[in-house]
Design an enzyme around this catalytic site. Structure first.
Site, short mmCIF file in Angstrom:
data_model
loop_
_atom_site.label_atom_id
_atom_site.label_comp_id
_atom_site.label_asym_id
_atom_site.label_seq_id
_atom_site.Cartn_x
_atom_site.Cartn_y
_atom_site.Cartn_z
N GLU A 46 -3.65 -1.52 -12.54
CA GLU A 46 -2.93 -0.36 -12.00
C GLU A 46 -3.89 0.78 -11.67
O GLU A 46 -3.74 1.47 -10.66
CB GLU A 46 -1.86 0.11 -12.98
CG GLU A 46 -0.68 -0.83 -13.11
CD GLU A 46 0.09 -1.02 -11.82
OE1 GLU A 46 -0.01 -0.17 -10.92
OE2 GLU A 46 0.81 -2.04 -11.70
N TYR A 129 2.90 7.62 -13.38
CA TYR A 129 3.08 6.30 -12.76
C TYR A 129 2.43 5.20 -13.60
O TYR A 129 3.06 4.18 -13.89
CB TYR A 129 2.49 6.27 -11.34
CG TYR A 129 2.36 4.85 -10.86
CD1 TYR A 129 3.49 4.15 -10.45
CD2 TYR A 129 1.14 4.18 -10.89
CE1 TYR A 129 3.40 2.81 -10.08
CE2 TYR A 129 1.04 2.85 -10.52
CZ TYR A 129 2.19 2.17 -10.11
OH TYR A 129 2.10 0.85 -9.77
N ASP A 147 5.46 3.44 -6.99
CA ASP A 147 4.20 3.55 -6.24
C ASP A 147 4.54 3.71 -4.76
O ASP A 147 5.71 3.91 -4.40
CB ASP A 147 3.29 2.35 -6.51
CG ASP A 147 3.78 1.06 -5.85
OD1 ASP A 147 4.93 1.02 -5.33
OD2 ASP A 147 3.01 0.08 -5.84
#
Length: 351
Positions: A46, A129, A147
């Site tokens: 990520e 996030y 996202d």
């Protein structure tokens, strides 16, 4: 359109998960069916994927985990090795935060990632996030993961016409409404895959979309116009000079300050980055300097940088401020893309 507390098969979440079970991308950081997700690999991927494409990240991720297979080995690695391994991925603050977070996981959590979104959010450098993505994908916690791909899918699904970035709170609230209690991680990954392969920026393949029947933008004929974006502001232009000092097949490299652009990275020395061309200001050696009749231009998030190129032979002004590096092995120095491009042009000039 609310799937949060529903197990009904007649919801966008249920249709998306059924599609994901058949069409999920095989990515090196994802757990395959029957495997337990590795929080370290989920977190690392990520962070790497922020502002970077899957195609660019996949080989770099594989090489990274071969070298540092878990958070303990990463936490023990020297900063300069990590920064060099990150070279070319850009947004170098991510690498610095990666080190800080890894060391916090080891020092404060015994080498195990916190299993909740709140616990993950407390780690250095983990924004909303990333914490939500790791919590949902690695630990199965219900978390709202948004996202750029999810943003696009949800803006179209709910026909949210408010331009970005002002639309983000509305998009997050809409994503929350359809995120299921169960399999929130698979739902998030399914939304990412849908945005990547079908609900694309241009020419979305709505006939193949598993949630097309729920899509208000498709019904209104405005899918390709969403998400709307506010007009971009023109980025300011800045100038600098990059210096190449060569001696006996070696070139002089410095390490940039930890704070600031490209912090902590090995680089060719530069003078100030300013509104006007600085010429030889703050040159790291006495010269004489030869100015090349070409420049390197690089776009940062908030400005464009044009670097003039200057070369000389001899000694740097402050020998303790850097290190000599064999020109033949310059590819192993981990130079950021900007300096790697400048080095290639300067090398050609010296040949």
């Amino acid at each position: 359109m609310d799937a949060k507390h529903s197990s009904s098969p007649d919801t966008p979440a249920a249709r998306l998960l059924a599609w994901y079970d058949r069409h999920a991308r095989d990515l090196p950081w994802r757990a395959r069916p029957g495997e337990t997700p590795d929080p370290y690999r989920v977190w690392l991927s990520e962070v790497m994927l922020q502002q970077t494409t899957v195609a660019a990240v996949a080989p770099r991720f594989t090489a990274w985990v071969a070298r540092w297979p878990d958070v303990v080995s990463l936490a023990a690695a020297p900063d300069e090795d990590i920064m060099a391994a990150w070279a070319g991925l850009g947004y170098y603050a991510r690498a610095r935060n990666l080190v800080k977070a890894a060391r916090a996981v080891v020092a404060e959590h015994g080498g195990r990632f916190p299993a909740t979104e709140a616990g993950l959010r407390a780690l250095p450098g983990l924004g909303a996030y990333t914490a939500a993505a790791v919590a949902a994908i690695a630990f199965g916690e219900r978390a709202v993961v948004v996202d750029a791909n999810v943003e696009r899918v949800v803006a179209r699904l709910f026909a949210i016409t408010t331009p970005l970035p002002a639309a983000r709170p509305e998009i997050r609230e809409a994503t929350d409404r359809i995120t299921p209690d169960a399999r929130a991680g698979d739902f998030a990954q399914g939304m990412m895959d849908l945005g990547s392969s079908i609900c694309t920026v241009k020419k979305p393949q709505c006939l193949l979309c598993p949630i097309a029947e729920d899509c208000r933008a498709l019904a209104e004929g405005i899918a390709e116009t969403l998400p709307a974006k506010a007009p971009k502001k023109k980025r300011p232009y800045r100038h600098g000079t990059v210096f190449w000092i060569e001696d006996k097949g070696r070139v002089w490299l410095v390490r940039r300050p930890d704070k600031g652009m490209l912090g902590g990275m090995r680089a060719l020395p530069t003078g100030p980055w300013a509104d006007e061309r600085p010429g030889l200001a703050e040159a790291p050696g006495k010269g004489p300097w030869t100015m090349l009749n070409e420049t390197v231009v690089h776009g940062f998030t908030h400005f464009e940088l044009e670097l003039a190129l200057a070369s000389s032979e001899g000694e740097p002004t402050d020998p303790a401020a850097g290190e000599w590096w064999p020109i033949a092995d310059l590819g192993t120095a981990g130079l950021p893309t900007l300096f790697a491009r400048a080095a290639e042009r300067l090398k050609r000039n010296e040949d």
